[in-house]
Design an enzyme around this catalytic site. Structure first.
Site, PDB file in Angstrom:
ATOM      1  NE  ARG A  38      -2.556 -37.462  -2.241  1.00  0.00           N
ATOM      2  CZ  ARG A  38      -2.305 -36.209  -1.902  1.00  0.00           C
ATOM      3  NH1 ARG A  38      -2.548 -35.229  -2.766  1.00  0.00           N
ATOM      4  NH2 ARG A  38      -1.825 -35.917  -0.723  1.00  0.00           N
ATOM      5  CD  GLU A  83       2.182 -35.872  -8.125  1.00  0.00           C
ATOM      6  OE1 GLU A  83       2.806 -35.303  -7.191  1.00  0.00           O
ATOM      7  OE2 GLU A  83       0.963 -35.766  -8.279  1.00  0.00           O
ATOM      8  CG  HIS A 127       0.989 -32.217  -6.326  1.00  0.00           C
ATOM      9  ND1 HIS A 127       1.060 -33.528  -5.916  1.00  0.00           N
ATOM     10  CD2 HIS A 127       0.101 -31.625  -5.481  1.00  0.00           C
ATOM     11  CE1 HIS A 127       0.272 -33.725  -4.882  1.00  0.00           C
ATOM     12  NE2 HIS A 127      -0.326 -32.577  -4.598  1.00  0.00           N
TER      13      HIS A 127
END
Length: 345
Positions: A238, A267, A286
């Site tokens: 994370r 993000e 990601h």
């Protein structure tokens, strides 16, 4: 899958929160439940009377604001391994069970991490830049055999990473809540309170831990000072595990050699972030676990869990809401099968 026998009391009401796309291959799910696809704006209304929520849009934080003041769904499933966006107080303190998609991403992420280790050791990003500049730039590269890797987070993803790196010739250790002297996948597992000591031996520090109160910001200025100046940091856990400003400062000062980041505090990563332009940083959006077919696997896992639910069998991947990740195996919810709880409503 063969047609599912009717469920006593009728099939459950299932709300699926979708974002830019809807889940594929939902036929098996639709045979088991009455399905309603909604977007964030319609979530609050859809939750009234819903028994199950499938958070297909796993990046959404809308569930907290839409959650009913009284009652609410009995089961929430998220299409990701991380559950930090779900753990708002009403859900944590209530009776609803939370499950995640643990198992779908383990091997793809492990492969991705190995690729990043090789990219650093062989300077593949430097080669690509030189090719784009049409520049012939000979140099020596590093070997990964015998290099030391510290995997922070000994869950299924961390274990898959450990196995993959060990097979490639690295010497692997781990760090987690519980110390172990001879873990089959990670060798020596250091307790988290001694993480700073373990950082100093690692050539590659791989973050695969969940985001909890204990892990938030654990890689900051002090931890980065402990790392070798030749070490690289890889984060596939994370974004908030890392204090990004401290990392930027450490990279600029040469306190560590590089970083590969697949997750970020914000993000998408803002265009203004200095991380984009750093030659010793690999930025990816990601995507470490998103191998071909991952969406189908997510739906398949949920459908199998839903089949267990409607037939009163224990759910898999039950999250300990206090810990923030899947805890020890449990039978149903609070020791009672989920179907029994449905019948008691």
């Amino acid at each position: 899958m063969e047609p599912v026998p009717p469920v006593p009391g009728g099939p459950p009401e299932l709300v699926v929160l979708v974002g830019e796309d809807a889940p594929p291959g939902m036929a098996a799910v639709e045979r088991l439940a009455r399905v309603r696809l909604v977007r964030e704006g319609g979530l609050a209304d859809a939750l009234r009377g819903a028994e199950i929520v499938f958070m297909w849009d796993f990046r959404s934080a809308a569930l907290a604001g839409a959650w009913p003041r009284e009652g609410g769904p009995r089961w929430v499933h998220i299409a990701s391994a991380g559950v930090d966006r779900l753990l708002f107080p009403a859900l944590v303190e209530g009776d609803a069970v939370v499950t995640n998609s643990r198992g779908v991403f383990d091997e793809p992420i492990a492969e991705y991490v190995l690729g990043l280790v090789l990219a650093f050791a062989k300077d593949l990003h430097g080669t690509v830049r030189s090719q784009g500049e049409r520049r012939w730039r000979h140099r020596e590269t590093e070997r990964i055999t015998g290099a030391r890797a510290l995997v922070v987070g000994p869950g299924p993803i961390g274990r898959a990473i450990g196995r993959r790196l060990t097979a490639a010739g690295l010497r692997v250790s781990g760090a987690g809540r519980t110390a172990r002297a001879a873990d089959p996948d990670l060798g020596v597992v250091h307790p988290m309170e001694r993480l700073d000591e373990a950082l100093g031996d690692a050539d590659y520090v791989v973050l695969a831990a969940p985001l909890t109160g204990e892990t938030r910001g654990m890689i900051g200025a002090a931890a980065l000072e402990r790392m070798k100046p030749t070490a690289r940091l890889i984060n596939v856990g994370r974004g908030q595990l890392v204090a990004e400003d401290d990392l930027v400062a450490a990279l600029r000062a040469g306190r560590i050699a590089g970083a590969a980041l697949d997750v970020f505090a914000d993000e998408p990563l803002p265009p203004s972030s200095p991380l984009w332009d750093m030659p010793n940083v690999i930025v990816s959006p990601h995507m470490a676990g998103d191998a071909t077919g991952w969406r189908d696997e997510l739906v398949r896992l949920f459908a199998e869990n839903l089949d267990d639910y409607v037939h009163g069998r224990p759910l898999r991947n039950v999250v300990d809401k206090r810990l923030g990740y899947v805890g020890p195996a449990r039978t149903g919810v609070n020791g009672m099968s989920v179907l029994d709880r449905r019948r008691q409503r």
